[in-house]
Design a protein around this motif. Structure first.
Motif, mmCIF file in Angstrom:
data_model
loop_
_atom_site.group_PDB
_atom_site.id
_atom_site.type_symbol
_atom_site.label_atom_id
_atom_site.label_comp_id
_atom_site.label_asym_id
_atom_site.label_seq_id
_atom_site.Cartn_x
_atom_site.Cartn_y
_atom_site.Cartn_z
ATOM 1 N N VAL A 149 -3.138 -4.905 8.597
ATOM 2 C CA VAL A 149 -3.630 -6.085 7.904
ATOM 3 C C VAL A 149 -2.771 -7.273 8.354
ATOM 4 C CG1 VAL A 149 -4.174 -7.081 5.669
ATOM 5 C CG2 VAL A 149 -4.364 -4.618 5.998
ATOM 6 N N VAL B 290 9.288 -1.583 4.784
ATOM 7 C CA VAL B 290 8.695 -0.326 5.250
ATOM 8 C C VAL B 290 7.281 -0.614 5.749
ATOM 9 C CG1 VAL B 290 8.149 2.065 4.659
ATOM 10 C CG2 VAL B 290 10.010 0.891 3.468
ATOM 11 N N GLN C 151 4.159 1.037 8.622
ATOM 12 C CA GLN C 151 3.707 1.899 9.709
ATOM 13 C C GLN C 151 3.438 1.072 10.950
ATOM 14 O OE1 GLN C 151 1.677 3.682 12.598
ATOM 15 N NE2 GLN C 151 0.401 2.286 11.409
ATOM 16 N N SER C 152 2.634 0.033 10.786
ATOM 17 C CA SER C 152 2.180 -0.734 11.947
ATOM 18 C C SER C 152 3.251 -1.663 12.493
ATOM 19 C CB SER C 152 0.960 -1.578 11.556
ATOM 20 O OG SER C 152 1.322 -2.490 10.530
ATOM 21 N N GLY C 153 4.120 -2.121 11.605
ATOM 22 C CA GLY C 153 5.092 -3.143 12.010
ATOM 23 C C GLY C 153 4.457 -4.514 12.150
ATOM 24 N N LEU D 47 -4.854 6.081 -4.530
ATOM 25 C CA LEU D 47 -5.197 5.162 -3.441
ATOM 26 C C LEU D 47 -6.011 5.877 -2.361
ATOM 27 C CD1 LEU D 47 -4.988 2.398 -2.047
ATOM 28 C CD2 LEU D 47 -2.802 3.108 -1.070
ATOM 29 N N LYS D 48 -5.591 7.098 -1.998
ATOM 30 C CA LYS D 48 -6.321 7.843 -0.972
ATOM 31 C C LYS D 48 -7.784 8.036 -1.396
ATOM 32 C CE LYS D 48 -4.231 7.454 1.728
ATOM 33 N NZ LYS D 48 -2.891 6.994 1.941
ATOM 34 N N VAL E 32 -7.333 5.018 9.265
ATOM 35 C CA VAL E 32 -6.942 3.884 8.415
ATOM 36 C C VAL E 32 -6.099 4.360 7.220
ATOM 37 C CG1 VAL E 32 -7.857 2.171 6.797
ATOM 38 C CG2 VAL E 32 -8.773 2.302 9.123
ATOM 39 N N ALA E 33 -6.480 5.491 6.662
ATOM 40 C CA ALA E 33 -5.707 6.006 5.520
ATOM 41 C C ALA E 33 -4.420 6.633 6.043
ATOM 42 C CB ALA E 33 -6.526 7.034 4.761
ATOM 43 N N SER E 34 -3.325 6.166 5.500
ATOM 44 C CA SER E 34 -2.016 6.607 5.982
ATOM 45 C C SER E 34 -1.666 7.980 5.402
ATOM 46 C CB SER E 34 -0.995 5.568 5.549
ATOM 47 O OG SER E 34 0.246 5.834 6.125
ATOM 48 N N GLY F 175 0.816 -1.223 0.000
ATOM 49 C CA GLY F 175 0.000 0.000 0.000
ATOM 50 C C GLY F 175 0.841 1.261 0.000
ATOM 51 N N THR F 176 0.438 2.175 0.852
ATOM 52 C CA THR F 176 1.114 3.471 0.924
ATOM 53 C C THR F 176 2.587 3.314 1.267
ATOM 54 O OG1 THR F 176 -0.896 4.674 1.426
ATOM 55 C CG2 THR F 176 1.135 5.618 2.277
HETATM 56 O O1 M6R Z 1 1.183 -0.792 8.486
HETATM 57 P P1 M6R Z 1 1.696 -0.836 7.090
HETATM 58 O O2 M6R Z 1 2.442 0.406 6.739
HETATM 59 O O3 M6R Z 1 2.540 -2.051 6.810
HETATM 60 O O4 M6R Z 1 0.431 -0.908 6.157
HETATM 61 C C1 M6R Z 1 0.571 -1.061 4.775
HETATM 62 C C2 M6R Z 1 -0.745 -0.820 4.075
HETATM 63 O O5 M6R Z 1 -1.715 -1.726 4.523
HETATM 64 C C3 M6R Z 1 -1.246 0.616 4.283
HETATM 65 O O6 M6R Z 1 -0.323 1.569 3.865
HETATM 66 C C4 M6R Z 1 -2.570 0.837 3.541
HETATM 67 O O7 M6R Z 1 -2.358 0.800 2.153
HETATM 68 C C5 M6R Z 1 -3.205 2.147 3.973
HETATM 69 N N1 M6R Z 1 -4.594 1.951 4.266
HETATM 70 C C6 M6R Z 1 -3.058 3.244 2.954
HETATM 71 O O8 M6R Z 1 -3.708 4.412 3.297
#
Ligand code: M6R
Length: 369
Positions: free
Chosen positions: A366, A103, A105-107, A241-242, A155-157, A58-59
């Motif tokens: 996810v 890369v 965000q959530s790890g 995507l956004k 949810v949207a990064s 994703g992002t």
């Molecule tokens: O936590 P993560 O960065 O691994 O997540 C990856 C994607 O699931 C995340 O960036 C997703 O695409 C977002 N909802 C985008 O806004």
């Protein structure tokens, strides 16, 4: 907890100058040399790296796509960007000289975690760029570079994306420093420019009302296209995507150079198209190519929504709307150009009465494959 904002996403967009500034904080020693203390991989190993593969979804994957341009330019190491779920199943060529950069965000993204495991089994070193402390992926990596964006709830990064680009750039500059690809004063100059980005991001946010008004006028749009070249290409993908995630509108991002290879057939009267225009002072030819792309789609009836650098008068004759961003080096421009696209998607979703923090069918992390 939303700090007076209407949604977490709105708050997180406004947090972005801080997210970038905090990610840059404390990464240099008193002499100005870049030091990445948490990067516990032997320097000799990092010097011997002959290929980098970014794995993400994703992002986060789009931030890797942006970073590819910078890291290849600064370090002269080939960089591939691969969706984590594709990486594992294609028998990737990975060995001890491959550096895998995960890369997230959530790890906790399962696809990314599985890619990390697969890479390490093949002998690669893995550095993760992660926002959430105490999460799984950094524990399973050889080293971690934390982004300091603070918790991202929507949810949207948004702010994670900007801080991922910043952290990946730090990694690129660090490798360039280590391998002697760049003179120390060149690295300091780029770091100086990076440190000036939070102020410019703030300026883009302050110009948000015009973007919101445009979004409100487009709430019945059925499809929106996004075009960009070079680092503007992943920005276009992220803008699309956004809009999909938040406003449930068909949206697609393209490399502007692909237009004539197919997508231009989609253009008819009134089709909204965002175009990310590179700096006129940047790489030779890039700007004029994108201007011709705008002319081509405008001639076929597109409604052009252009993101351009302050003072770029060449866009005026072909733009229906212009969202101005401050001047910056081309490689740093994604940190600015993406912001109007985030605001646009949020405002359009809000105008449709949708929940911008919790879009349908999506989860923040996810954790299933
Ligand atoms: O936590 P993560 O960065 O691994 O997540 C990856 C994607 O699931 C995340 O960036 C997703 O695409 C977002 N909802 C985008 O806004």
């Amino acid at each position: 907890e939303k700090g007076g904002f209407s949604s977490f996403m709105d708050k997180e967009i406004h947090d972005q100058p801080h997210a970038v500034a905090d990610t840059l904080l404390g990464r240099t020693d008193p002499s100005g040399k870049l030091v990445l203390d948490d990067l516990r991989i032997d320097e000799a190993v990092l010097r011997s790296v002959d290929k980098i593969i970014v794995v993400a979804c994703g992002t986060a994957a789009y931030s890797g796509h942006v970073a590819k341009y910078a890291i290849e330019h600064w370090c002269r190491i080939p960089v591939e960007v691969e969706l984590a779920h594709e990486f594992r199943y294609r028998d990737p060529i990975v060995d001890e000289k491959t550096l895998v950069v995960a890369v997230t965000q959530s790890g906790e993204t399962m696809d990314t975690l599985m890619a990390v495991r697969h890479a390490r089994e093949q002998g690669a070193k893995v550095i993760s760029i992660v926002n959430t402390h105490g999460s799984t992926i950094p524990r399973e990596s050889d080293a971690v570079l934390y982004t300091h964006a603070g918790p991202e709830i929507a949810v949207a990064s948004t702010k994670a994306f900007l801080s991922q680009i910043t952290a990946a750039y730090l990694l690129g500059l660090y490798l360039a420093q280590l391998r002697g690809n760049k003179f120390p004063d060149e690295i300091s100059a780029i770091l100086e420019d990076l440190r000036d980005m939070p102020r410019k991001i703030q300026t883009v946010i302050e110009r948000g009302e015009y973007v919101r008004a445009t979004a409100r006028s487009m709430k019945d749009a059925k499809s929106v296209l996004f075009l960009g070249r070079h680092v503007g290409f992943p920005v276009a993908l992220e803008g699309a995507l956004k809009l999909k995630e938040l406003a449930y509108i068909h949206a697609e991002g393209f490399a502007a150079g692909e237009l004539k290879h197919g997508p231009i057939a989609l253009i008819d009267e009134g089709q909204p198209v965002f175009v990310v225009v590179p700096s006129p002072k940047g790489r030779e030819g890039l700007h004029s190519k994108v201007i011709s792309n705008i002319q081509e789609i405008r001639a076929r009836g597109a409604r052009t929504l252009v993101i351009a650098e302050d003072g770029d008068d060449a866009v005026r004759p072909y733009a229906d709307e212009i969202f101005w961003i401050p001047e910056s080096a081309t490689l740093l421009s994604p940190l600015l150009a993406v912001v109007p696209l985030q605001i646009f998607a949020m405002a359009l979703a809000t105008a449709k009465g949708l929940d911008v923090d919790q879009p349908r069918n999506l989860a923040k992390s996810v954790t299933v494959e």
